[in-house]
Design an enzyme around this catalytic site. Structure first.
Site, PDB file in Angstrom:
ATOM      1  N   LYS A  43     -10.990  38.359   6.632  1.00 42.91           N
ATOM      2  CA  LYS A  43     -10.361  37.956   5.369  1.00 42.91           C
ATOM      3  C   LYS A  43      -9.165  37.044   5.656  1.00 42.91           C
ATOM      4  O   LYS A  43      -8.722  36.931   6.803  1.00 42.91           O
ATOM      5  CB  LYS A  43      -9.912  39.200   4.616  1.00 42.91           C
ATOM      6  CG  LYS A  43      -8.887  40.026   5.376  1.00 42.91           C
ATOM      7  CD  LYS A  43      -8.807  41.450   4.848  1.00 42.91           C
ATOM      8  CE  LYS A  43      -7.702  42.202   5.581  1.00 42.91           C
ATOM      9  NZ  LYS A  43      -7.798  43.650   5.377  1.00 42.91           N
ATOM     10  N   ARG A 134      -4.868  53.268  -2.582  1.00 44.27           N
ATOM     11  CA  ARG A 134      -4.985  51.830  -2.798  1.00 44.27           C
ATOM     12  C   ARG A 134      -6.344  51.635  -3.455  1.00 44.27           C
ATOM     13  O   ARG A 134      -6.545  52.122  -4.558  1.00 44.27           O
ATOM     14  CB  ARG A 134      -4.803  51.078  -1.471  1.00 44.27           C
ATOM     15  CG  ARG A 134      -4.422  49.632  -1.668  1.00 44.27           C
ATOM     16  CD  ARG A 134      -4.099  48.904  -0.376  1.00 44.27           C
ATOM     17  NE  ARG A 134      -5.235  48.825   0.531  1.00 44.27           N
ATOM     18  CZ  ARG A 134      -5.277  48.045   1.613  1.00 44.27           C
ATOM     19  NH1 ARG A 134      -4.228  47.292   1.915  1.00 44.27           N
ATOM     20  NH2 ARG A 134      -6.328  48.013   2.400  1.00 44.27           N
ATOM     21  N   TYR A 248      20.929  22.237   8.979  1.00 45.08           N
ATOM     22  CA  TYR A 248      21.541  22.645   7.712  1.00 45.08           C
ATOM     23  C   TYR A 248      22.624  23.695   7.930  1.00 45.08           C
ATOM     24  O   TYR A 248      22.459  24.636   8.718  1.00 45.08           O
ATOM     25  CB  TYR A 248      20.486  23.262   6.793  1.00 45.08           C
ATOM     26  CG  TYR A 248      19.632  22.244   6.065  1.00 45.08           C
ATOM     27  CD1 TYR A 248      20.207  21.267   5.262  1.00 45.08           C
ATOM     28  CD2 TYR A 248      18.245  22.284   6.170  1.00 45.08           C
ATOM     29  CE1 TYR A 248      19.413  20.346   4.582  1.00 45.08           C
ATOM     30  CE2 TYR A 248      17.445  21.380   5.492  1.00 45.08           C
ATOM     31  CZ  TYR A 248      18.049  20.407   4.693  1.00 45.08           C
ATOM     32  OH  TYR A 248      17.252  19.508   4.030  1.00 45.08           O
ATOM     33  N   MET A 296      12.379  23.081   6.170  1.00 43.55           N
ATOM     34  CA  MET A 296      11.037  23.160   5.576  1.00 43.55           C
ATOM     35  C   MET A 296       9.967  22.628   6.527  1.00 43.55           C
ATOM     36  O   MET A 296       8.922  23.261   6.713  1.00 43.55           O
ATOM     37  CB  MET A 296      11.000  22.367   4.262  1.00 43.55           C
ATOM     38  CG  MET A 296       9.669  22.472   3.547  1.00 43.55           C
ATOM     39  SD  MET A 296       9.596  21.494   2.048  1.00 43.55           S
ATOM     40  CE  MET A 296      10.704  22.390   0.984  1.00 43.55           C
TER      41      MET A 296
HETATM   42  C1  LIG Z   1      -7.879  44.369   6.527  1.00 39.09           C
HETATM   43  C2  LIG Z   1      -8.728  45.564   6.621  1.00 39.09           C
HETATM   44  C3  LIG Z   1      -9.179  46.023   7.849  1.00 39.09           C
HETATM   45  C4  LIG Z   1      -8.671  45.480   9.162  1.00 39.09           C
HETATM   46  O1  LIG Z   1      -7.379  46.008   9.388  1.00 39.09           O
HETATM   47  P1  LIG Z   1      -6.493  45.665  10.672  1.00 39.09           P
HETATM   48  O2  LIG Z   1      -5.298  46.505  10.516  1.00 39.09           O
HETATM   49  O3  LIG Z   1      -6.185  44.211  10.584  1.00 39.09           O
HETATM   50  O4  LIG Z   1      -7.310  45.985  11.867  1.00 39.09           O
HETATM   51  C5  LIG Z   1     -10.098  47.058   7.861  1.00 39.09           C
HETATM   52  N1  LIG Z   1     -10.500  47.634   6.704  1.00 39.09           N
HETATM   53  C6  LIG Z   1     -10.062  47.233   5.489  1.00 39.09           C
HETATM   54  C7  LIG Z   1     -10.541  47.914   4.277  1.00 39.09           C
HETATM   55  C8  LIG Z   1      -9.145  46.197   5.411  1.00 39.09           C
HETATM   56  O5  LIG Z   1      -8.680  45.817   4.211  1.00 39.09           O
END
Ligand SMILES: *Cc1c(COP(=O)(O)O)cnc(C)c1O
Length: 349
Positions: A43, A134, A248, A296
Site C-alpha cells: 500500500k 480499527r 532561513y 521547501m
Molecule cells: C500495513 C499493514 C500491514 C503491514 O504492516 P507493517 O507494520 O508495515 O509490517 C499488515 N496488515 C495490515 C492490515 C496492514 O494495514
C-alpha cells in the site's frame, strides 16, 4: 512547438533502490514465518518505493500475496495480474472495480459483507477486530459470513512493536477463531508480529515495513537490511566565512571558514524540517552534516575541507530508518512514505 516530456528531464533527486536487499528481506521474513506463506503489504505505493517495482521483484522471488489499501491502488497494478487484496474493503463507489476481479476485497464491516454478498461477489478476505478497534468485524458478526467464499481471515496487531500483554491477548482471540468460518487461511502478523514468534504466523504473514528496511523490533535487526537510499544533487557550492549564517532564520553560524553545499532536497520532497541541523549526507566515506533549516526545496550541508565537491555531484542522504527515526521523532513509516513523488526511482537490479 513540441514541449519537453516531463519524464525526459532527469530529476535532481533520486531514490536508489536495492532490489537484492528487498528480496533478501522478504526471504528472511519468510524464514521467520516458518511454514506460513509470506506476503507483502505494498500500500501507499509500496511505502514510497513504488508498488510496481516492489511487486514485480517480490513476485519473481515467489511472493503470492500482495496487499494494497484502496481500489485505486489495485487498479494501478491491475496490468501486473498479481494476487492482490484490498485492505479497506468495498465502498459503493468501489463495486465496479471490485467486481472486475482485479483483487479480492478484505471485508471489514457488516455493511461491506452485505454489499459483497448482494452483488454476488466471489472470493473475498475478511478482517476481524481482536482488540485494536480499527477496521474489522466483531466476533458477534461472524454469523454474517455464512456461505461466503472466504480466502483469508485476518486480524491486525495493535502493539506488535512493543512487549505488550495485548499481543498475546490478540493472538489467543484470533486462534479461537480457527474453524469458526469457512476461511481457507488465517493471517495475523505484520512485520513486528513475525518477530513475536511462530505462534503469530498462522498460515500467512503480511510484512510491510521490514521489507523496505524498517526494524520495528530488535529481533529483526540482524536479518533486515536497508533498501532505500535517497540521493540529492548539489546545486551550488559556496564558501562561508567564520561568523556568517546559513539558511532561513540564520539558525546556523559558521565557527570557521568552510565549504557549504546546497542540495536539491527539502521538506516538499519528504525530507522533514526535523532534519534541520540534525540530518546528514555522505560521499566517498565523508560525512556532510545538515546545517541550518531545511527549506521547501533546498537543504545546506557543511563540506569537510578534504572533500572536493562540485555542482552536479550527487550525495547520499543519511536514511538509516531506525537512526533517523530516533533523530527526528518521525516513525520509520512516515520517513519512507514521505519520499514518494519528486524522486526518480532507480532500482539495481
Ligand atoms: C500495513 C499493514 C500491514 C503491514 O504492516 P507493517 O507494520 O508495515 O509490517 C499488515 N496488515 C495490515 C492490515 C496492514 O494495514
Amino acid at each position: 512547438m513540441t514541449y519537453p516530456a516531463v519524464s525526459d528531464i532527469p530529476a535532481p533527486l533520486r531514490l536508489r533502490l536495492d532490489g537484492d536487499a528487498l528480496v533478501a528481506n522478504w526471504r528472511a521474513l519468510g524464514r521467520m514465518s516458518g511454514a506460513a506463506a509470506c506476503g507483502a503489504a505494498i500500500k501507499a505505493d509500496g511505502y514510497g518505493l513504488g508498488a510496481e517495482g516492489v511487486a514485480t521483484r517480490l513476485a519473481a522471488a515467489g511472493c503470492r500475496d500482495f496487499f494494497v489499501a484502496t481500489w485505486r491502488e489495485a487498479a494501478a497494478l491491475a496490468h501486473l495480474r498479481l494476487p492482490l487484496a484490498v485492505l479497506h474493503g468495498v465502498r459503493d463507489e468501489d463495486m465496479p472495480a471490485a467486481l472486475s476481479g482485479i483483487a479480492r476485497p478484505v471485508l471489514n464491516t457488516p455493511a461491506q459483507v452485505a454489499r459483497w454478498r448482494q452483488a454476488g461477489g466471489g472470493a473475498c478476505d475478511v478482517m476481524v477486530d481482536t482488540g485494536m478497534n480499527r477496521l474489522g468485524l466483531g466476533e458477534g458478526d461472524l454469523a454474517l459470513l455464512d456461505g461466503l467464499e472466504i480466502d483469508t481471515l485476518m486480524s491486525h496487531l495493535a502493539c506488535a512493536d512493543e512487549d505488550s500483554a495485548m499481543n498475546e491477548r490478540q493472538r489467543a482471540a484470533f486462534a479461537a477463531l480457527v474453524g469458526r468460518t469457512s476461511a481457507r487461511r488465517m493471517s495475523l502478523a505484520n512485520s513486528a508480529g513475525i518477530a513475536l514468534g511462530i505462534d503469530y504466523a498462522f498460515d500467512l504473514t503480511r510484512p510491510g515495513l521490514a521489507l523496505y528496511g524498517g526494524v520495528p523490533r530488535a529481533e529483526l535487526s540482524a536479518a533486515i537490511v536497508q533498501v532505500a537510499y535517497p540521493q540529492a544533487q548539489v546545486l551550488q557550492c559556496r564558501r562561508v566565512a567564520a561568523g556568517e549564517t546559513v539558511g532561513y532564520n540564520a539558525t546556523w553560524r559558521a565557527s570557521a571558514d568552510g565549504g557549504v553545499a546546497i542540495l536539491n532536497l527539502g521538506y516538499a520532497d519528504g525530507y522533514p524540517r526535523a532534519f534541520s541541523d540534525r540530518g546528514g549526507a555522505s560521499l566517498d566515506g565523508a560525512r556532510l552534516p545538515v546545517v541550518g533549516r531545511v527549506s521547501m526545496d533546498l537543504t545546506a550541508v557543511s563540506v569537510p575541507d578534504r572533500l572536493s565537491l562540485s555542482e552536479g555531484d550527487w550525495l547520499t542522504i543519511d536514511y538509516d530508518l531506525q537512526h533517523e527515526s530516533a533523530l527526528t521523532g518521525r516513525s520509520p513509516y512516515e520517513l519512507l512514505t514521505a519520499l514518494a513523488g519528486r524522486f526518480d526511482r532507480v532500482w539495481t537490479p
